[in-house]
Motif scaffolding. Structure first.
Motif, short mmCIF file in Angstrom:
data_model
loop_
_atom_site.label_atom_id
_atom_site.label_comp_id
_atom_site.label_asym_id
_atom_site.label_seq_id
_atom_site.Cartn_x
_atom_site.Cartn_y
_atom_site.Cartn_z
N GLN A 70 0.76 -7.68 -11.55
CA GLN A 70 0.42 -6.53 -10.90
C GLN A 70 -0.99 -5.89 -11.75
OE1 GLN A 70 3.17 -3.01 -11.36
NE2 GLN A 70 3.06 -3.24 -13.39
N THR A 117 4.95 3.62 -1.62
CA THR A 117 4.77 2.05 -1.04
C THR A 117 3.77 2.25 0.08
OG1 THR A 117 7.18 1.42 -1.62
CG2 THR A 117 5.87 0.13 0.02
N GLU A 136 0.53 -5.99 4.34
CA GLU A 136 0.93 -5.92 2.99
C GLU A 136 1.51 -4.80 2.38
OE1 GLU A 136 -1.61 -8.59 0.07
OE2 GLU A 136 -2.15 -6.68 -0.08
N GLN A 137 2.57 -4.89 1.70
CA GLN A 137 3.06 -3.80 0.97
C GLN A 137 2.58 -3.98 -0.37
OE1 GLN A 137 7.26 -3.81 2.01
NE2 GLN A 137 7.06 -2.29 3.49
N ARG A 138 2.16 -2.77 -0.64
CA ARG A 138 1.88 -2.42 -2.18
C ARG A 138 2.79 -1.44 -2.72
NH1 ARG A 138 -4.69 -2.97 -1.63
NH2 ARG A 138 -4.75 -4.98 -0.84
N VAL A 166 -0.41 -1.02 -9.85
CA VAL A 166 -0.14 -1.51 -8.13
C VAL A 166 0.26 -3.07 -8.13
CG1 VAL A 166 -1.54 -1.92 -6.26
CG2 VAL A 166 -2.20 -0.14 -8.06
N ARG A 167 1.44 -2.97 -7.47
CA ARG A 167 2.14 -4.52 -7.30
C ARG A 167 2.34 -4.41 -5.64
NH1 ARG A 167 7.17 -5.78 -6.30
NH2 ARG A 167 8.17 -3.59 -6.69
N THR A 168 1.88 -5.87 -5.42
CA THR A 168 2.21 -6.32 -4.28
C THR A 168 3.38 -7.02 -4.05
OG1 THR A 168 -0.17 -6.65 -3.96
CG2 THR A 168 1.09 -7.95 -2.22
N TYR A 201 2.86 1.36 -5.76
CA TYR A 201 1.87 2.23 -6.85
C TYR A 201 3.10 3.06 -7.67
CZ TYR A 201 -2.05 1.41 -3.79
OH TYR A 201 -3.15 0.88 -3.06
N ARG A 234 -4.66 -8.75 -12.14
CA ARG A 234 -3.39 -9.49 -11.75
C ARG A 234 -3.41 -11.12 -12.43
NH1 ARG A 234 -2.46 -8.23 -5.34
NH2 ARG A 234 -2.73 -6.01 -5.55
N THR A 274 -0.65 -2.03 4.03
CA THR A 274 -2.13 -2.24 4.72
C THR A 274 -2.12 -2.81 6.04
OG1 THR A 274 -2.12 -4.43 3.76
CG2 THR A 274 -2.35 -2.81 2.20
#
Length: 240
Positions: free
Chosen positions: A48, A16, A23-25, A40-42, A27, A65, A19
């Motif tokens: 994703q 995780t 914003e949390q992404r 890759v999901r936000t 992987y 996406r 940014t």
């Protein structure tokens, strides 16, 4: 380990990243020596970016996406990327096919096809023994018309005659245009390059006025002559 194992342990990896916009992404990562990113999901979103790999760990499909797919194909023997298909399964699908010469690893042909498989554009390359392009041909499949640009290089005979200092330097490019824009021009679409080994006399005193110079590693273009509309005889300028 010997024999067939009775128990198999599968490990999945996730990371995780936060940014600068907070914003949390998340992987998703493949296990093994080459840990490819598969998704890759936000956080907070339902879709994703995703990637699918084949058994050789080569990228086989990517999905954005908006659930638009791009497929990747590889040559059966030489294993280079031979085709990329964008917007798979949609009316906007576009397929780019590539042919390489495996001996020099250079592209010899590229073709573009639409969603129906119809050929829309094609480009072909020819190379010399040094793997330098000597001809680039663009073909319009609809009409059969083509445009070809050719490139000439300094060869051993030219060096022996003092015409250029090093084999492989570009000495002229004959562009695809076949007729001059201006009748006053002697050549339709040709650029010529002159290379000289020694520095010009003015280089030591006034480098800014130096029309040609040499370096320890590379020869620079001394002057270039272009066939430009409205400039009879071409235009000369420093290659510096």
């Amino acid at each position: 380990m010997f024999g067939t194992p009775n128990h198999v342990t599968t490990v999945s990896y996730q990371a995780t990243v936060t940014t600068a916009d907070n914003e949390q992404r998340v992987y998703s990562i493949l296990p093994g020596l080459y840990r490819r990113i598969t998704g890759v999901r936000t956080v907070g979103q339902t879709t994703q970016d995703a990637q699918l790999f084949d058994t050789l760990r080569r990228l086989q499909r990517s999905t954005d996406r908006k659930l638009v797919h791009t497929d990747y194909e590889y040559h059966a023997t030489d294993h280079y990327l031979s085709a990329t298909v964008e917007a798979v399964g949609t009316p906007d699908q576009r397929r780019q096919e590539t042919v390489r010469d495996p001996a020099i690893n250079r592209i010899t042909e590229q073709s573009i096809r639409d969603a129906t498989g119809q050929l829309k554009a094609q480009t072909q390359w020819i190379y010399n023994s040094r793997a330098q392009p000597v001809s680039v041909k663009q073909i319009d499949p609809a009409t059969g018309d083509s445009r070809t640009a050719t490139i000439a290089y300094c060869e051993a005979g030219d060096v022996a005659q003092g015409a250029c200092p090093q084999v492989g330097l570009v000495i002229s490019v004959d562009g695809a245009r076949s007729t001059p824009r201006d009748s006053a021009l002697g050549n339709a679409d040709i650029t010529r390059y002159e290379h000289r080994a020694p520095d010009a006399p003015e280089c030591a005193a006034t480098p800014a006025a130096c029309m040609r110079c040499s370096t320890t590693a590379w020869w620079r273009c001394a002057t270039c002559t272009h066939a430009i509309a409205g400039a009879p005889g071409g235009q000369r300028h420093s290659g510096n």
